[in-house]
Design a protein around this motif. Structure first.
Motif, short mmCIF file in Angstrom:
data_model
loop_
_atom_site.label_atom_id
_atom_site.label_comp_id
_atom_site.label_asym_id
_atom_site.label_seq_id
_atom_site.Cartn_x
_atom_site.Cartn_y
_atom_site.Cartn_z
N ILE A 164 -17.72 -23.91 3.48
CA ILE A 164 -17.23 -25.27 3.66
C ILE A 164 -18.34 -26.29 3.40
N ALA A 165 -19.59 -25.93 3.71
CA ALA A 165 -20.70 -26.85 3.40
C ALA A 165 -20.78 -27.11 1.90
N MET A 166 -20.56 -26.07 1.08
CA MET A 166 -20.55 -26.26 -0.36
C MET A 166 -19.39 -27.15 -0.79
N SER A 167 -18.24 -27.02 -0.11
CA SER A 167 -17.10 -27.88 -0.40
C SER A 167 -17.41 -29.34 -0.04
N VAL A 168 -18.14 -29.54 1.05
CA VAL A 168 -18.51 -30.90 1.45
C VAL A 168 -19.38 -31.55 0.38
N VAL A 169 -20.33 -30.79 -0.15
CA VAL A 169 -21.19 -31.33 -1.21
C VAL A 169 -20.35 -31.73 -2.42
N ALA A 170 -19.35 -30.91 -2.76
CA ALA A 170 -18.46 -31.26 -3.87
C ALA A 170 -17.66 -32.52 -3.57
N ASP A 171 -17.31 -32.74 -2.29
CA ASP A 171 -16.55 -33.93 -1.91
C ASP A 171 -17.36 -35.21 -2.08
N ILE A 172 -18.65 -35.15 -1.79
CA ILE A 172 -19.46 -36.39 -1.70
C ILE A 172 -20.28 -36.66 -2.95
N THR A 173 -20.19 -35.82 -3.97
CA THR A 173 -20.95 -36.02 -5.19
C THR A 173 -20.05 -35.94 -6.40
N SER A 174 -20.47 -36.57 -7.46
CA SER A 174 -19.76 -36.47 -8.74
C SER A 174 -20.16 -35.17 -9.43
N ALA A 175 -19.25 -34.64 -10.24
CA ALA A 175 -19.56 -33.42 -10.99
C ALA A 175 -20.71 -33.68 -11.95
N ARG A 179 -24.42 -33.16 -8.26
CA ARG A 179 -23.83 -32.11 -7.43
C ARG A 179 -24.67 -30.84 -7.47
N SER A 180 -25.13 -30.44 -8.65
CA SER A 180 -25.93 -29.23 -8.77
C SER A 180 -27.21 -29.34 -7.94
N PHE A 181 -27.84 -30.52 -7.99
CA PHE A 181 -29.08 -30.70 -7.24
C PHE A 181 -28.85 -30.60 -5.74
N ASN A 182 -27.79 -31.24 -5.26
CA ASN A 182 -27.52 -31.21 -3.82
C ASN A 182 -27.09 -29.83 -3.34
N ILE A 183 -26.37 -29.08 -4.17
CA ILE A 183 -26.05 -27.70 -3.82
C ILE A 183 -27.32 -26.86 -3.75
N THR A 184 -28.23 -27.09 -4.68
CA THR A 184 -29.51 -26.38 -4.66
C THR A 184 -30.29 -26.69 -3.40
N VAL A 185 -30.33 -27.97 -3.02
CA VAL A 185 -31.04 -28.36 -1.80
C VAL A 185 -30.41 -27.70 -0.58
N LEU A 186 -29.07 -27.71 -0.51
CA LEU A 186 -28.40 -27.10 0.64
C LEU A 186 -28.65 -25.58 0.68
N SER A 187 -28.63 -24.94 -0.47
CA SER A 187 -28.92 -23.51 -0.52
C SER A 187 -30.34 -23.23 -0.04
N PHE A 188 -31.26 -24.10 -0.41
CA PHE A 188 -32.64 -23.94 0.04
C PHE A 188 -32.74 -24.09 1.56
N VAL A 189 -31.98 -25.04 2.11
CA VAL A 189 -31.96 -25.23 3.57
C VAL A 189 -31.44 -23.99 4.27
N PHE A 190 -30.38 -23.39 3.73
CA PHE A 190 -29.86 -22.14 4.28
C PHE A 190 -30.94 -21.06 4.27
#
Length: 467
Positions: A164-175, A179-190
């Protein structure tokens, strides 16, 4: 899928920052709690079965006997067998409900919003840590850890938080790149949260004891629950699905994805999908399985790791795999196709598992970590290979099916690891690692077929892997 509203996009940090804080805390609490629970279980069963050795069973010391001809060594093997079965029950308690909750919650969030399900997942982890803390402090029955873990599995655990965190990033960013950068940052946080939880568990156990270590996990999970409350809902009402979640239809879509040809995607083939998902299945089985037994394996002879040493070793192993694989993929993609890079990563995994299984001393474990430093490459590359063959409007079904396979692997591999380890520890302790090395070899052979097939196709030009 429509992009996020301009209001959400302009204020995305109001969502993204607390999202990162929440997931960092949850992964730290979860992993610290797992290692603490396993190490506590090992010590508890050792004291329970052989009370005459209780003086040596303090958390500050290694919990193993080095004299293989002594009665104490035979006692250790009995402890290993019992504690691995106990760990098997815990894996079942988490994995069985998690398979269902992971399929339901992610899809339900498309119509009901993301925040409720993130909150449920965070509360589940917090409740498990709280109950385990009380169990250690008041010396409750060790088998109560099983229903405590069941609560976490029903609530979705870290699997739902990640999805769901990945879905949230998709909600708040444009394709695109944002989006790719923020998903990368979130993955790094995990990844950071996972590693920090592994690292601190041994130190807290060594310095303060199991009760304080589990209490620390409870506090950090509580912080995550509070931080979760501050995350604004990212899925606006206008972007929610009108039709409600249908469990049967969702299962049918996933099955048809691999069983029927897709007229909308003429460049893809069912064979490549099936080979890719099977390779992914065997790789994830071999990757997740050892996690359920590795603490027990390292605590016993001939390695006799202390909880502190386990923390350092596991942290170094995780970080070298993640960093070297990430950098290696970027460099090698300039001269090799993704299928071949995934094949090399799988070979690295096979070598590491075999070395773990035959290691007569801890120096072989360090060599295994070095040999397996590229082992993480195959997983993101296989996701990307399948994504490349899939039209945009079916990406959700694809990644939903991958999530289901990942959850099945999480359950099955843990059960297999506990069962094999408990039955073979008395005569050859490394058998489980050799079994998982065999599964990884199957994935290697499947990827050989994929490499051969990729040479016949020209539609891969310009493909970039999905990180």
């Amino acid at each position: 899928m429509q992009g996020p509203s301009s209001e959400t996009r302009e204020n995305y940090l109001r969502v993204f920052i607390p999202l990162c804080v929440t997931n960092f805390c949850l992964l730290t609490a979860y992993n610290n709690g797992i290692y603490t629970a396993y190490e506590y279980g090992y010590s508890h069963f050792q004291n329970q079965l052989f009370q005459h050795r209780s003086e040596s069973n303090r958390s500050q010391k290694s919990l193993c006997e080095t004299n293989t001809s002594s009665q104490a060594y035979e006692d250790e093997q009995a402890v290993q067998s019992v504690v691995s079965r106990w760990g098997l029950y815990i894996s079942l308690a988490q994995g069985l409900p998690l398979v269902l909750s992971s399929m339901m919650f992610s899809s339900m969030s498309d119509s009901m919003g993301r925040k409720p399900f993130m909150f449920i997942g965070a509360v589940g982890i917090f409740l498990k840590q709280l109950l385990m803390t009380l169990a250690i402090v008041f010396d409750w029955n060790i088998y109560l850890f099983v229903p405590f873990t069941l609560i976490e599995g029903v609530c979705g655990s870290w699997v739902i938080e990640l999805a769901i965190a990945m879905s949230v990033v998709a909600d708040i960013t444009s394709a695109g790149n944002s989006r790719s950068f923020n998903i990368t940052v979130l993955s790094f946080v995990f990844g950071i949260g996972f590693s920090v939880g592994t690292f601190v568990s041994g130190y807290i156990v060594t310095l303060l004891g199991y009760d304080y270590s589990m209490a620390a996990s409870c506090v950090v999970a509580g912080i995550a629950v509070v931080a979760n409350c501050s995350i604004p809902e990212s899925l606006t009402t206008s972007h929610r699905k009108e039709n409600k979640f249908n469990f049967i239809r969702n299962i049918k879509d996933i099955v048809n994805f691999y069983a029927k040809d897709d007229p909308d995607s003429p460049t893809s083939t069912r064979l490549r999908y099936v080979i890719s998902i099977l390779a992914f299945f065997f790789i994830m089985m071999a990757k997740l399985g050892p996690f359920a037994i590795e603490a027990f394996y390292l605590l016993d002879f001939p390695y006799c790791f202390t909880p502190e040493k386990i923390s350092i070793f596991e942290t170094v192993k995780d970080w070298t795999g993640e960093i070297i694989s990430l950098l290696g993929i970027k460099l090698i993609q300039q001269c090799m196709p993704d299928e071949l890079i995934a094949l090399i990563g799988t070979a690295s995994s096979v070598a590491m598992l075999i070395l773990f299984g035959i290691a007569p001393s801890d120096i072989y474990l360090y060599i295994a970590v070095a040999v397996g430093c590229f082992r993480m490459a195959a997983i993101p590359l296989l996701r990307g290979i399948m994504s490349k063959m899939t039209p945009p409007h079916k990406q959700g079904v694809l990644f939903g099916s991958i999530s289901v396979v990942e959850n099945i692997c999480n359950l099955t591999s843990s059960v297999m690891a506990g069962a094999v380890y408990s039955e073979t520890v008395s005569f050859y302790r490394g058998t489980a690692y050799l079994v998982f090395g065999g599964l990884m070899t199957v994935a290697f052979l499947l990827l050989l077929v994929l490499v051969r097939d990729s040479r016949k196709n020209q539609y891969r030009d310009g493909y970039k892997s999905l990180q």
